[in-house]
Design a protein around this motif. Structure first.
Motif, PDB file in Angstrom:
ATOM      1  N   GLY A   1       8.431  -0.966 -16.894  1.00 21.83           N
ATOM      2  CA  GLY A   1       9.324  -0.576 -15.811  1.00 21.83           C
ATOM      3  C   GLY A   1      10.117   0.658 -16.169  1.00 21.83           C
ATOM      4  N   MET A   2      10.105   1.651 -15.280  1.00 19.86           N
ATOM      5  CA  MET A   2      10.836   2.894 -15.517  1.00 19.86           C
ATOM      6  C   MET A   2      11.587   3.315 -14.256  1.00 19.86           C
ATOM      7  N   ALA A   3      12.666   4.079 -14.466  1.00  9.14           N
ATOM      8  CA  ALA A   3      13.559   4.428 -13.362  1.00  9.14           C
ATOM      9  C   ALA A   3      12.892   5.330 -12.330  1.00  9.14           C
ATOM     10  N   TRP A   4      11.976   6.198 -12.747  1.00  6.37           N
ATOM     11  CA  TRP A   4      11.326   7.087 -11.780  1.00  6.37           C
ATOM     12  C   TRP A   4      10.508   6.288 -10.757  1.00  6.37           C
ATOM     13  N   GLU A   5      10.012   5.113 -11.157  1.00 12.19           N
ATOM     14  CA  GLU A   5       9.246   4.281 -10.235  1.00 12.19           C
ATOM     15  C   GLU A   5      10.146   3.729  -9.135  1.00 12.19           C
ATOM     16  N   ASP A   6      11.333   3.259  -9.518  1.00 11.31           N
ATOM     17  CA  ASP A   6      12.290   2.789  -8.520  1.00 11.31           C
ATOM     18  C   ASP A   6      12.641   3.903  -7.548  1.00 11.31           C
ATOM     19  N   LEU A   7      12.882   5.100  -8.081  1.00  8.93           N
ATOM     20  CA  LEU A   7      13.245   6.227  -7.230  1.00  8.93           C
ATOM     21  C   LEU A   7      12.124   6.562  -6.249  1.00  8.93           C
ATOM     22  N   ALA A   8      10.888   6.585  -6.731  1.00 10.95           N
ATOM     23  CA  ALA A   8       9.762   6.925  -5.861  1.00 10.95           C
ATOM     24  C   ALA A   8       9.640   5.946  -4.703  1.00 10.95           C
ATOM     25  N   VAL A   9       9.756   4.660  -4.987  1.00 13.36           N
ATOM     26  CA  VAL A   9       9.600   3.652  -3.936  1.00 13.36           C
ATOM     27  C   VAL A   9      10.838   3.598  -3.039  1.00 13.36           C
ATOM     28  N   ALA A  10      12.030   3.728  -3.628  1.00 15.57           N
ATOM     29  CA  ALA A  10      13.256   3.733  -2.818  1.00 15.57           C
ATOM     30  C   ALA A  10      13.251   4.902  -1.835  1.00 15.57           C
ATOM     31  N   ALA A  11      12.814   6.064  -2.299  1.00 19.59           N
ATOM     32  CA  ALA A  11      12.752   7.227  -1.407  1.00 19.59           C
ATOM     33  C   ALA A  11      11.754   7.000  -0.286  1.00 19.59           C
TER      34      ALA A  11
ATOM     35  N   ALA B   1      10.540  -6.085  -7.060  1.00 20.28           N
ATOM     36  CA  ALA B   1       9.395  -6.905  -6.689  1.00 20.28           C
ATOM     37  C   ALA B   1       8.322  -6.102  -5.979  1.00 20.28           C
ATOM     38  N   LEU B   2       8.692  -4.952  -5.407  1.00 16.97           N
ATOM     39  CA  LEU B   2       7.735  -4.093  -4.727  1.00 16.97           C
ATOM     40  C   LEU B   2       7.172  -3.038  -5.660  1.00 16.97           C
ATOM     41  N   ARG B   3       8.031  -2.398  -6.484  1.00 19.83           N
ATOM     42  CA  ARG B   3       7.554  -1.272  -7.283  1.00 19.83           C
ATOM     43  C   ARG B   3       6.757  -1.682  -8.501  1.00 19.83           C
ATOM     44  N   THR B   4       7.104  -2.814  -9.149  1.00 18.37           N
ATOM     45  CA  THR B   4       6.354  -3.208 -10.338  1.00 18.37           C
ATOM     46  C   THR B   4       4.893  -3.495 -10.007  1.00 18.37           C
ATOM     47  N   PRO B   5       4.584  -4.294  -8.974  1.00 13.71           N
ATOM     48  CA  PRO B   5       3.178  -4.475  -8.608  1.00 13.71           C
ATOM     49  C   PRO B   5       2.503  -3.171  -8.186  1.00 13.71           C
ATOM     50  N   ALA B   6       3.255  -2.264  -7.561  1.00 14.00           N
ATOM     51  CA  ALA B   6       2.660  -0.998  -7.134  1.00 14.00           C
ATOM     52  C   ALA B   6       2.204  -0.181  -8.338  1.00 14.00           C
ATOM     53  N   VAL B   7       2.991  -0.179  -9.399  1.00 15.51           N
ATOM     54  CA  VAL B   7       2.616   0.538 -10.619  1.00 15.51           C
ATOM     55  C   VAL B   7       1.346  -0.075 -11.207  1.00 15.51           C
ATOM     56  N   THR B   8       1.315  -1.402 -11.305  1.00  8.62           N
ATOM     57  CA  THR B   8       0.134  -2.079 -11.836  1.00  8.62           C
ATOM     58  C   THR B   8      -1.090  -1.781 -10.985  1.00  8.62           C
ATOM     59  N   ALA B   9      -0.928  -1.854  -9.671  1.00 15.02           N
ATOM     60  CA  ALA B   9      -2.065  -1.624  -8.782  1.00 15.02           C
ATOM     61  C   ALA B   9      -2.579  -0.195  -8.896  1.00 15.02           C
ATOM     62  N   ALA B  10      -1.671   0.776  -9.036  1.00 12.48           N
ATOM     63  CA  ALA B  10      -2.108   2.159  -9.205  1.00 12.48           C
ATOM     64  C   ALA B  10      -2.948   2.311 -10.468  1.00 12.48           C
ATOM     65  N   ALA B  11      -2.554   1.608 -11.528  1.00 14.58           N
ATOM     66  CA  ALA B  11      -3.322   1.668 -12.774  1.00 14.58           C
ATOM     67  C   ALA B  11      -4.640   0.917 -12.653  1.00 14.58           C
ATOM     68  N   LEU B  12      -4.602  -0.324 -12.169  1.00 17.94           N
ATOM     69  CA  LEU B  12      -5.816  -1.139 -12.144  1.00 17.94           C
ATOM     70  C   LEU B  12      -6.828  -0.644 -11.119  1.00 17.94           C
ATOM     71  N   ALA B  13      -6.381   0.069 -10.102  1.00 21.86           N
ATOM     72  CA  ALA B  13      -7.328   0.663  -9.162  1.00 21.86           C
ATOM     73  C   ALA B  13      -8.291   1.601  -9.884  1.00 21.86           C
TER      74      ALA B  13
ATOM     75  N   ALA C   1       0.828  -1.206   0.000  1.00 22.60           N
ATOM     76  CA  ALA C   1       0.000   0.000   0.000  1.00 22.60           C
ATOM     77  C   ALA C   1       0.864   1.258   0.000  1.00 22.60           C
ATOM     78  N   GLY C   2       1.951   1.238   0.782  1.00 19.80           N
ATOM     79  CA  GLY C   2       2.846   2.391   0.800  1.00 19.80           C
ATOM     80  C   GLY C   2       3.533   2.603  -0.529  1.00 19.80           C
ATOM     81  N   ALA C   3       3.885   1.518  -1.200  1.00 17.02           N
ATOM     82  CA  ALA C   3       4.519   1.628  -2.515  1.00 17.02           C
ATOM     83  C   ALA C   3       3.549   2.203  -3.538  1.00 17.02           C
ATOM     84  N   VAL C   4       2.292   1.776  -3.487  1.00 21.78           N
ATOM     85  CA  VAL C   4       1.280   2.338  -4.399  1.00 21.78           C
ATOM     86  C   VAL C   4       1.136   3.834  -4.157  1.00 21.78           C
ATOM     87  N   ARG C   5       1.065   4.226  -2.897  1.00 22.08           N
ATOM     88  CA  ARG C   5       0.932   5.654  -2.589  1.00 22.08           C
ATOM     89  C   ARG C   5       2.141   6.445  -3.084  1.00 22.08           C
ATOM     90  N   ALA C   6       3.333   5.859  -3.000  1.00 22.74           N
ATOM     91  CA  ALA C   6       4.532   6.557  -3.464  1.00 22.74           C
ATOM     92  C   ALA C   6       4.469   6.792  -4.974  1.00 22.74           C
TER      93      ALA C   6
END
Length: 319
Positions: free
Chosen positions: A295-305, A114-126, A27-32
Motif C-alpha cells: 500500500g502506497m499513498a500515490w495509489e490512494d491519491l489516484a483513486v480519490a482523484a 477497500a477499493l484501491r488495494t484490490p485495484a493495485v493487485t488487479a492491475a498487476a495480475l492482469a 474497473a474505474g479504480a484499476v484504470r486510475a
C-alpha cells in the motif's frame, strides 16, 4: 498573478463530504492506477508512510501529490475492532487542489482502501496471469477478499473460486458471493493452491499460509495483507521459485516482510509496478510470478482523484 488565479484542479475548490467511494467501481479504480503510472509517476520517489503506535493499534499518515491534486490519508489500524463488530481499518482521506492545497473532498478512508488495494493487485495480475487463467484461490474472507474478487473479475474472465479462511461461516459467505457473480465456488484448504492459476492472500496472518512448493509453475500469486517487515503470508520457498514484483523497491525494502524474511531483497531482481505496466519487466515462463503489495499513498491519491472527478458537481477533467 494572485494565489486565487493560480491554475489547478479547481478555480474555486469545493469542500464537501463523500461518505464512500461510489461512482467509479473496481474497473474505474484499476484504470486510475494504470493511468498515473503510464503517465510517468515514479513509485520509487513517492513519499513514505508514517506509522505511529497507539494503544489501540497504529495510526498511518500517507501524503502524496501528483498532477493537479494532492492529498493525505489518515488511517487507523485497530486489530481488536473485528471482535467488536467494527472495521479493522478506519480513517479519512482529504483530497486537495494541488497548486493551492485548498480542500476539495473528504472521503471515507476505509472505503477508499477497500477499493484501491484490490485495484493495485488487479492491475498487476492482469499482466502476471497466464492468458488461460480461470481458477483463483483467495485466502481471507474480509472486505479485502470481496474487493479483490470484484477487481479481478473486472480484468480477467475467471470461472472458478476457492476460498480458504479460518472462519467457516465467513468463508461460506464469500463462496456464495462468488456463485452470485457466476463463478463455480467452494471452500477449501491451503492445498488448493496446487490447482490454482491465481492466488490472492488478503489476511492478517504473520506466518506463511501455504507450502510454496505446491504453487504451479504457471501461477501468479499476490500478497496484500501486511506492511510490516516481520510479517508475511508466503514462505521463502515460493519467493525463491518466483519472479518478484512490488509497488516500489524502496518501500518494499522497509515494509515487505514476505521478501525481507526470505532474504530476497538486495540479492534478487525485483521489478516495480511501473516497470510491469510499461512492459519493461521480465515475464518468465516456467516459474511462478509473485506480486507483493504493502500500500502506497500515490495509489490512494489516484483513486480519490478519480472518485472526485466522477462525483463532484464541478469536477475538473483528467489532465
Amino acid at each position: 498573478m494572485t494565489p486565487d488565479e493560480l491554475p489547478g484542479a479547481a478555480a474555486e475548490p469545493l469542500q464537501y463530504a463523500v461518505p464512500g467511494t461510489g461512482g467509479i467501481g473496481p474497473a474505474g479504480a484499476v484504470r486510475a492506477i494504470e493511468r498515473v503510472l503510464l503517465d510517468g509517476l515514479d513509485p520509487e520517489a513517492a513519499p513514505a508512510r508514517s506509522a505511529v503506535p497507539v494503544p489501540a493499534g497504529e495510526l498511518l499518515l500517507m501524503p502524496a501529490a501528483a498532477g493537479p491534486y494532492a492529498g493525505v490519508k489518515i488511517a487507523g489500524v485497530a486489530p481488536a475492532n473485528p471482535a467488536r463488530g467494527l472495521p479493522r481499518i478506519t480513517g479519512s482521506y482529504l483530497l486537495l487542489d494541488g497548486p493551492t492545497l485548498q480542500p476539495l473532498a473528504l472521503l471515507d478512508g476505509a472505503a477508499l482502501t477497500a477499493l484501491r488495494t484490490p485495484a493495485v493487485t488487479a492491475a498487476a495480475l492482469a499482466r502476471l496471469a497466464v492468458p488461460e487463467a480461470e481458477h483463483v484461490v483467495v485466502f481471507g474472507s474480509g472486505p479485502q477478499a470481496y474487493g479483490h474478487l470484484d477487481a479481478l473479475l473486472a480484468v480477467r474472465p475467471l470461472r472458478r473460486l476457492t476460498v480458504v479462511a479460518r472462519h467457516a461461516g465467513r468463508a461460506a459467505a464469500l463462496a456464495e458471493y462468488g456463485r452470485a457473480l457466476g463463478l463455480t465456488a467452494s471452500v477449501g484448504g491451503p492445498e488448493a493452491v496446487g490447482r490454482a492459476d491465481l492466488v490472492v492472500c488478503c489476511t492478517t496472518a504473520r506466518t506463511p499460509l501455504f507450502d510454496g512448493a505446491l504453487v504451479p509453475d504457471h501461477a501468479a500469486v499476490a500478497a496484500v495483507g501486511s506492511h510490516e517487515p516481520d510479517a508475511r503470508e508466503v514462505d521463502e520457498v515460493l519467493v525463491g521459485r518466483a519472479e518478484l514484483y512490488v509497488e516500489a523497491r524502496a518501500v518494499a525494502a522497509r515494509e515487505a516482510g514476505d521478501l525481507l524474511l526470505a532474504g530476497a531483497l538486495g540479492r534478487r531482481q525485483v521489478w516495480n509496478l511501473a516497470e510491469l505496466l510499461r512492459g519493461d519487466a521480465l515475464l518468465p515462463q516456467g516459474r511462478p510470478r509473485f506480486f507483493k503489495s504493502v500500500g502506497m499513498a500515490w495509489e490512494d491519491l489516484a483513486v480519490a482523484a478519480e472518485v472526485y472527478r466522477a462525483g463532484a458537481p464541478s469536477s475538473p477533467q483528467s489532465p
